[in-house]
Motif scaffolding. Sequence first.
Motif, PDB file in Angstrom:
ATOM      1  N   ALA A 162       0.833  -1.200   0.000  1.00  0.00           N
ATOM      2  CA  ALA A 162       0.000   0.000   0.000  1.00  0.00           C
ATOM      3  C   ALA A 162       0.870   1.253   0.000  1.00  0.00           C
ATOM      4  O   ALA A 162       2.069   1.208   0.295  1.00  0.00           O
ATOM      5  CB  ALA A 162      -0.903  -0.004   1.227  1.00  0.00           C
ATOM      6  N   ASP A 163       0.267   2.384  -0.333  1.00  0.00           N
ATOM      7  CA  ASP A 163       0.975   3.657  -0.280  1.00  0.00           C
ATOM      8  C   ASP A 163       1.637   3.845   1.076  1.00  0.00           C
ATOM      9  O   ASP A 163       1.040   3.578   2.122  1.00  0.00           O
ATOM     10  CB  ASP A 163       0.009   4.821  -0.511  1.00  0.00           C
ATOM     11  CG  ASP A 163      -0.551   4.865  -1.917  1.00  0.00           C
ATOM     12  OD1 ASP A 163      -0.076   4.098  -2.783  1.00  0.00           O
ATOM     13  OD2 ASP A 163      -1.456   5.686  -2.162  1.00  0.00           O
ATOM     14  N   GLY A 164       2.889   4.295   1.057  1.00  0.00           N
ATOM     15  CA  GLY A 164       3.602   4.599   2.284  1.00  0.00           C
ATOM     16  C   GLY A 164       4.126   3.398   3.042  1.00  0.00           C
ATOM     17  O   GLY A 164       4.637   3.541   4.157  1.00  0.00           O
ATOM     18  N   ALA A 165       4.049   2.217   2.460  1.00  0.00           N
ATOM     19  CA  ALA A 165       4.507   1.007   3.148  1.00  0.00           C
ATOM     20  C   ALA A 165       6.024   0.987   3.290  1.00  0.00           C
ATOM     21  O   ALA A 165       6.751   1.691   2.597  1.00  0.00           O
ATOM     22  CB  ALA A 165       4.034  -0.235   2.401  1.00  0.00           C
ATOM     23  N   GLU A 166       6.493   0.154   4.224  1.00  0.00           N
ATOM     24  CA  GLU A 166       7.918  -0.105   4.388  1.00  0.00           C
ATOM     25  C   GLU A 166       8.140  -1.606   4.312  1.00  0.00           C
ATOM     26  O   GLU A 166       7.425  -2.375   4.953  1.00  0.00           O
ATOM     27  CB  GLU A 166       8.416   0.423   5.733  1.00  0.00           C
ATOM     28  CG  GLU A 166       8.300   1.929   5.886  1.00  0.00           C
ATOM     29  CD  GLU A 166       8.745   2.393   7.254  1.00  0.00           C
ATOM     30  OE1 GLU A 166       9.196   1.539   8.054  1.00  0.00           O
ATOM     31  OE2 GLU A 166       8.640   3.601   7.524  1.00  0.00           O
ATOM     32  N   VAL A 167       9.113  -2.002   3.514  1.00  0.00           N
ATOM     33  CA  VAL A 167       9.467  -3.421   3.408  1.00  0.00           C
ATOM     34  C   VAL A 167      10.878  -3.560   3.949  1.00  0.00           C
ATOM     35  O   VAL A 167      11.801  -2.898   3.486  1.00  0.00           O
ATOM     36  CB  VAL A 167       9.404  -3.905   1.946  1.00  0.00           C
ATOM     37  CG1 VAL A 167       9.695  -5.400   1.874  1.00  0.00           C
ATOM     38  CG2 VAL A 167       8.046  -3.603   1.337  1.00  0.00           C
ATOM     39  N   THR A 168      11.065  -4.426   4.947  1.00  0.00           N
ATOM     40  CA  THR A 168      12.358  -4.505   5.603  1.00  0.00           C
ATOM     41  C   THR A 168      12.683  -5.943   5.961  1.00  0.00           C
ATOM     42  O   THR A 168      11.797  -6.790   6.076  1.00  0.00           O
ATOM     43  CB  THR A 168      12.363  -3.624   6.862  1.00  0.00           C
ATOM     44  OG1 THR A 168      13.664  -3.637   7.444  1.00  0.00           O
ATOM     45  CG2 THR A 168      11.348  -4.093   7.882  1.00  0.00           C
ATOM     46  N   GLY A 169      13.967  -6.252   6.123  1.00  0.00           N
ATOM     47  CA  GLY A 169      14.399  -7.587   6.536  1.00  0.00           C
ATOM     48  C   GLY A 169      14.506  -7.676   8.038  1.00  0.00           C
ATOM     49  O   GLY A 169      14.809  -6.716   8.728  1.00  0.00           O
ATOM     50  N   ARG A 170      14.277  -8.891   8.585  1.00  0.00           N
ATOM     51  CA  ARG A 170      14.358  -9.067  10.033  1.00  0.00           C
ATOM     52  C   ARG A 170      14.672 -10.520  10.328  1.00  0.00           C
ATOM     53  O   ARG A 170      14.067 -11.427   9.755  1.00  0.00           O
ATOM     54  CB  ARG A 170      13.039  -8.663  10.698  1.00  0.00           C
ATOM     55  CG  ARG A 170      13.067  -8.760  12.223  1.00  0.00           C
ATOM     56  CD  ARG A 170      11.763  -8.256  12.822  1.00  0.00           C
ATOM     57  NE  ARG A 170      10.626  -9.056  12.371  1.00  0.00           N
ATOM     58  CZ  ARG A 170       9.366  -8.803  12.710  1.00  0.00           C
ATOM     59  NH1 ARG A 170       9.092  -7.747  13.461  1.00  0.00           N
ATOM     60  NH2 ARG A 170       8.392  -9.570  12.272  1.00  0.00           N
ATOM     61  N   ASN A 171      15.636 -10.748  11.233  1.00  0.00           N
ATOM     62  CA  ASN A 171      16.002 -12.099  11.682  1.00  0.00           C
ATOM     63  C   ASN A 171      16.333 -13.033  10.520  1.00  0.00           C
ATOM     64  O   ASN A 171      15.986 -14.204  10.518  1.00  0.00           O
ATOM     65  CB  ASN A 171      14.873 -12.712  12.521  1.00  0.00           C
ATOM     66  CG  ASN A 171      14.599 -11.916  13.780  1.00  0.00           C
ATOM     67  OD1 ASN A 171      15.510 -11.313  14.346  1.00  0.00           O
ATOM     68  ND2 ASN A 171      13.353 -11.896  14.208  1.00  0.00           N
ATOM     69  N   GLY A 172      17.018 -12.482   9.544  1.00  0.00           N
ATOM     70  CA  GLY A 172      17.429 -13.302   8.412  1.00  0.00           C
ATOM     71  C   GLY A 172      16.337 -13.516   7.389  1.00  0.00           C
ATOM     72  O   GLY A 172      16.587 -14.085   6.325  1.00  0.00           O
ATOM     73  N   GLY A 173      15.123 -13.114   7.696  1.00  0.00           N
ATOM     74  CA  GLY A 173      14.028 -13.237   6.750  1.00  0.00           C
ATOM     75  C   GLY A 173      13.554 -11.859   6.342  1.00  0.00           C
ATOM     76  O   GLY A 173      14.227 -10.877   6.567  1.00  0.00           O
ATOM     77  N   PHE A 174      12.383 -11.826   5.748  1.00  0.00           N
ATOM     78  CA  PHE A 174      11.876 -10.548   5.290  1.00  0.00           C
ATOM     79  C   PHE A 174      10.463 -10.364   5.797  1.00  0.00           C
ATOM     80  O   PHE A 174       9.661 -11.297   5.813  1.00  0.00           O
ATOM     81  CB  PHE A 174      11.900 -10.486   3.758  1.00  0.00           C
ATOM     82  CG  PHE A 174      13.279 -10.602   3.202  1.00  0.00           C
ATOM     83  CD1 PHE A 174      14.144  -9.517   3.237  1.00  0.00           C
ATOM     84  CD2 PHE A 174      13.735 -11.806   2.673  1.00  0.00           C
ATOM     85  CE1 PHE A 174      15.426  -9.616   2.746  1.00  0.00           C
ATOM     86  CE2 PHE A 174      15.027 -11.905   2.173  1.00  0.00           C
ATOM     87  CZ  PHE A 174      15.869 -10.813   2.199  1.00  0.00           C
ATOM     88  N   SER A 175      10.150  -9.162   6.227  1.00  0.00           N
ATOM     89  CA  SER A 175       8.828  -8.876   6.750  1.00  0.00           C
ATOM     90  C   SER A 175       8.235  -7.663   6.030  1.00  0.00           C
ATOM     91  O   SER A 175       8.968  -6.748   5.663  1.00  0.00           O
ATOM     92  CB  SER A 175       8.909  -8.569   8.256  1.00  0.00           C
ATOM     93  OG  SER A 175       9.420  -9.680   8.956  1.00  0.00           O
TER      94      SER A 175
END
Length: 214
Positions: free
Chosen positions: A198-211
Amino acid sequence: MKNIIIIGAGDLGKELVWLIEDINKRKPSYLILGFLDDDEAKTGKEFFGYKILGTTEKLNEMKSDPHILAVIAIQDGDIRRKIVEAHRDFTSWETIIHPAATVAPTVSLGKGSIIFPQVTLSVDSCLGEFGLYYINSTVCNDCVLGDYVSVMTGVSVSEHVSIGEGSYLAAGCCVYPHKAIGKRVQVAVGATVDKNCADGAEVTGRNGGFSLFK
């Protein structure tokens, strides 16, 4: 030879000098007149071999001269947008494409964009204005990208992806096929986009995976 001004006397600005000088080695095309930068303390100084002529307010003086072109060398798409919107009467924005980039003949590429070496832009993709496509990034076929999008080093955008205005894809991230990324989305270094955003979302990695957040 085209007269050109580089906006932004910083890291990306000196890289633009490199791109333009490489273009001139193949075929003399541009005469760099100097830089504009909104840090007034820089005015009159030399940067990477060229004079800083003043702030972006000088675009108001240049708007009546169709023989002076400009390109914005700033990573942040929101800042690029603000400069363009603040100087709507200036329309002589140039697109810079390095000779080592591969741009398919059926790509639609908006004005004011910067295409670095080893970038691949595949067939039937429609790319908006004032985009930044950094070294070794790839946009596959049939993608639609909005204005002021930044696609950084080593980014892989798969086929049939849409990306909204002002989104920033950091180095090494990957977008799955047929995904829709909204406006002003921030994708972190090395992250994988496997869902619509969605607009304004953030995609980031965490604990070796991706969230996926927001």
